[in-house]
Design an enzyme around this catalytic site. Structure first.
Site, mmCIF file in Angstrom:
data_model
loop_
_atom_site.group_PDB
_atom_site.id
_atom_site.type_symbol
_atom_site.label_atom_id
_atom_site.label_comp_id
_atom_site.label_asym_id
_atom_site.label_seq_id
_atom_site.Cartn_x
_atom_site.Cartn_y
_atom_site.Cartn_z
ATOM 1 N N TYR A 297 -13.871 -3.822 11.197
ATOM 2 C CA TYR A 297 -12.695 -3.173 11.238
ATOM 3 C C TYR A 297 -11.904 -3.184 12.378
ATOM 4 O O TYR A 297 -10.644 -3.582 12.335
ATOM 5 C CB TYR A 297 -12.874 -1.758 10.931
ATOM 6 C CG TYR A 297 -11.479 -0.728 10.735
ATOM 7 C CD1 TYR A 297 -10.606 -0.831 9.776
ATOM 8 C CD2 TYR A 297 -11.321 0.139 11.746
ATOM 9 C CE1 TYR A 297 -9.443 -0.253 9.814
ATOM 10 C CE2 TYR A 297 -10.132 0.799 11.696
ATOM 11 C CZ TYR A 297 -9.209 0.604 10.648
ATOM 12 O OH TYR A 297 -8.040 1.265 10.696
ATOM 13 N N GLY B 246 -0.996 7.814 0.927
ATOM 14 C CA GLY B 246 -1.264 7.793 2.218
ATOM 15 C C GLY B 246 -0.003 7.603 3.266
ATOM 16 O O GLY B 246 1.155 8.135 2.872
ATOM 17 N N ILE B 247 -0.060 7.147 4.474
ATOM 18 C CA ILE B 247 1.019 6.699 5.233
ATOM 19 C C ILE B 247 2.090 5.965 4.551
ATOM 20 O O ILE B 247 3.290 6.138 4.682
ATOM 21 C CB ILE B 247 0.487 6.012 6.234
ATOM 22 C CG1 ILE B 247 -0.316 7.020 7.348
ATOM 23 C CG2 ILE B 247 1.434 5.423 7.525
ATOM 24 C CD1 ILE B 247 -1.254 6.268 8.439
ATOM 25 N N GLY B 248 1.655 4.841 3.725
ATOM 26 C CA GLY B 248 2.772 4.192 3.104
ATOM 27 C C GLY B 248 3.433 4.649 2.120
ATOM 28 O O GLY B 248 4.777 4.309 1.962
ATOM 29 N N GLY C 291 0.837 -1.169 0.043
ATOM 30 C CA GLY C 291 0.048 -0.003 -0.124
ATOM 31 C C GLY C 291 0.992 1.229 0.021
ATOM 32 O O GLY C 291 0.344 2.398 0.593
ATOM 33 N N SER D 189 -4.112 -0.385 14.781
ATOM 34 C CA SER D 189 -4.694 0.973 15.206
ATOM 35 C C SER D 189 -5.368 0.973 16.473
ATOM 36 O O SER D 189 -5.467 0.123 17.214
ATOM 37 C CB SER D 189 -6.209 1.091 13.997
ATOM 38 O OG SER D 189 -7.097 1.886 14.620
ATOM 39 N N ASN E 35 1.700 3.224 -2.566
ATOM 40 C CA ASN E 35 1.216 4.170 -3.391
ATOM 41 C C ASN E 35 0.547 5.454 -2.900
ATOM 42 O O ASN E 35 0.559 6.662 -3.758
ATOM 43 C CB ASN E 35 0.286 3.554 -4.483
ATOM 44 C CG ASN E 35 -0.897 3.010 -3.969
ATOM 45 O OD1 ASN E 35 -1.114 1.934 -3.295
ATOM 46 N ND2 ASN E 35 -2.102 3.959 -4.291
#
Length: 299
Positions: free
Chosen positions: A179, A29-31, A25, A154, A27
């Protein structure tokens, strides 16, 4: 690059030259920000995701920022266990070592759905996909001195529980409950992996982190009323716990998050792990479920 982000990197990250780091991931945000920072300080970074166009754009953008290391793309769909297997096999064929695996990709409260393998999408992607990926790359991690597995959890794991009778949408869908369950599974995976690595005597460090309240695309499915009145950090700041977990001083099972009130915001520090995540009997059962669902047995 944001000047505050650059200043933090200069003050806190040592050179990662020669290290190979895989970020799922990566590509957005955080990643994305974690990948950018790690490539900036010399690492050879692979960002992997299912959308080739988005991955290629992120690779192009990071390369354009004058990095000291390298950046390359990888295609993997964590909602498809055959895709995970194929990606891991290709990675082992083309890379001699893996210093850090960052299990970052995820989904948050999407509409009800299942993975290609019939699992509730959040549990299937956030936990099972990464369980399979870690297991299929474990041999190369074990062969790399001082390697790490960093798994994103999280603060939503607090108060959650693993409902083993509701992993395939057997019950009416509750996006928040599912989630929270997936994020509890992630931190339980981190802790159980740390215990198993210790038993085996392998040189692999398993740690976790969370970004607090950070504004990213992950929240696109979340009810706006749930987000109303909350204060979010910029994405670069939300990536800092990941960077500390990947490169800083850590012991097995450490969990990093922001240091502010309730860990909603701030700068990286050790976070609070909910008691539910410390239940070793549930963790062992969850691990067995991971093995059964994926056919991957490790360490």
């Amino acid at each position: 690059m944001n000047s505050e982000f650059q200043n933090w990197i200069d003050a806190n990250l040592q050179s990662q030259r020669g290290k190979t780091i895989l970020v799922t991931g990566g590509n957005s945000g955080i990643g994305y920000h974690a990948a950018l920072a790690l490539a900036a300080v010399g690492a050879d970074v692979i960002i992997a995701g299912r959308n080739a166009g988005k991955i290629d754009r992120a690779v192009h953008d990071i390369r354009a920022q004058g990095i000291e290391g390298s950046i390359e793309s990888g295609i993997v769909d964590l909602a498809n266990l055959q895709s995970v297997k194929g990606f891991a096999n290709a990675f082992r064929d083309t890379h001699s070592h893996l210093d850090v695996l960052i299990n970052n990709a995820g989904v948050m409260m999407p509409p009800a759905g299942t993975t290609d393998d019939g699992l509730e999408s959040q549990f299937g992607i956030n936990f099972v996909g990464h369980f399979a990926l870690t297991g299929r790359l474990y041999d190369i991690l074990k062969a790399t001195s001082g390697s790490r597995v960093v798994t994103l959890s999280s603060i939503a794991h607090r108060g959650a529980r693993i409902d083993f009778d509701n992993l395939k949408l057997e019950k009416p869908y509750d996006p928040r409950r599912e989630y929270y369950q997936s994020k509890l599974a992630d931190i339980m995976f981190t802790l159980e992996l740390a215990r198993r690595v210790k038993t085996k005597g392998d040189d692999v460090l398993s740690v976790a982190c969370h970004p607090g309240f950070t504004k990213t695309e992950l929240q696109r499915h979340v009810d706006p009323e749930l987000l109303a009145g909350l204060t979010f950090m910029d994405t670069w700041q939300g990536s800092l716990p990941t960077l500390v977990a990947a490169t800083g001083g850590a012991t097995p099972g450490d969990y990093f998050g922001p240091d502010g009130p309730k860990e909603f915001g701030g700068f990286p520090a050790l976070g609070l792990i909910d008691d539910a995540a410390l239940d070793t009997a549930v963790a062992q059962r969850l691990w067995a479920v991971g093995e059964d669902l994926t056919g991957v047995v490790f360490p």
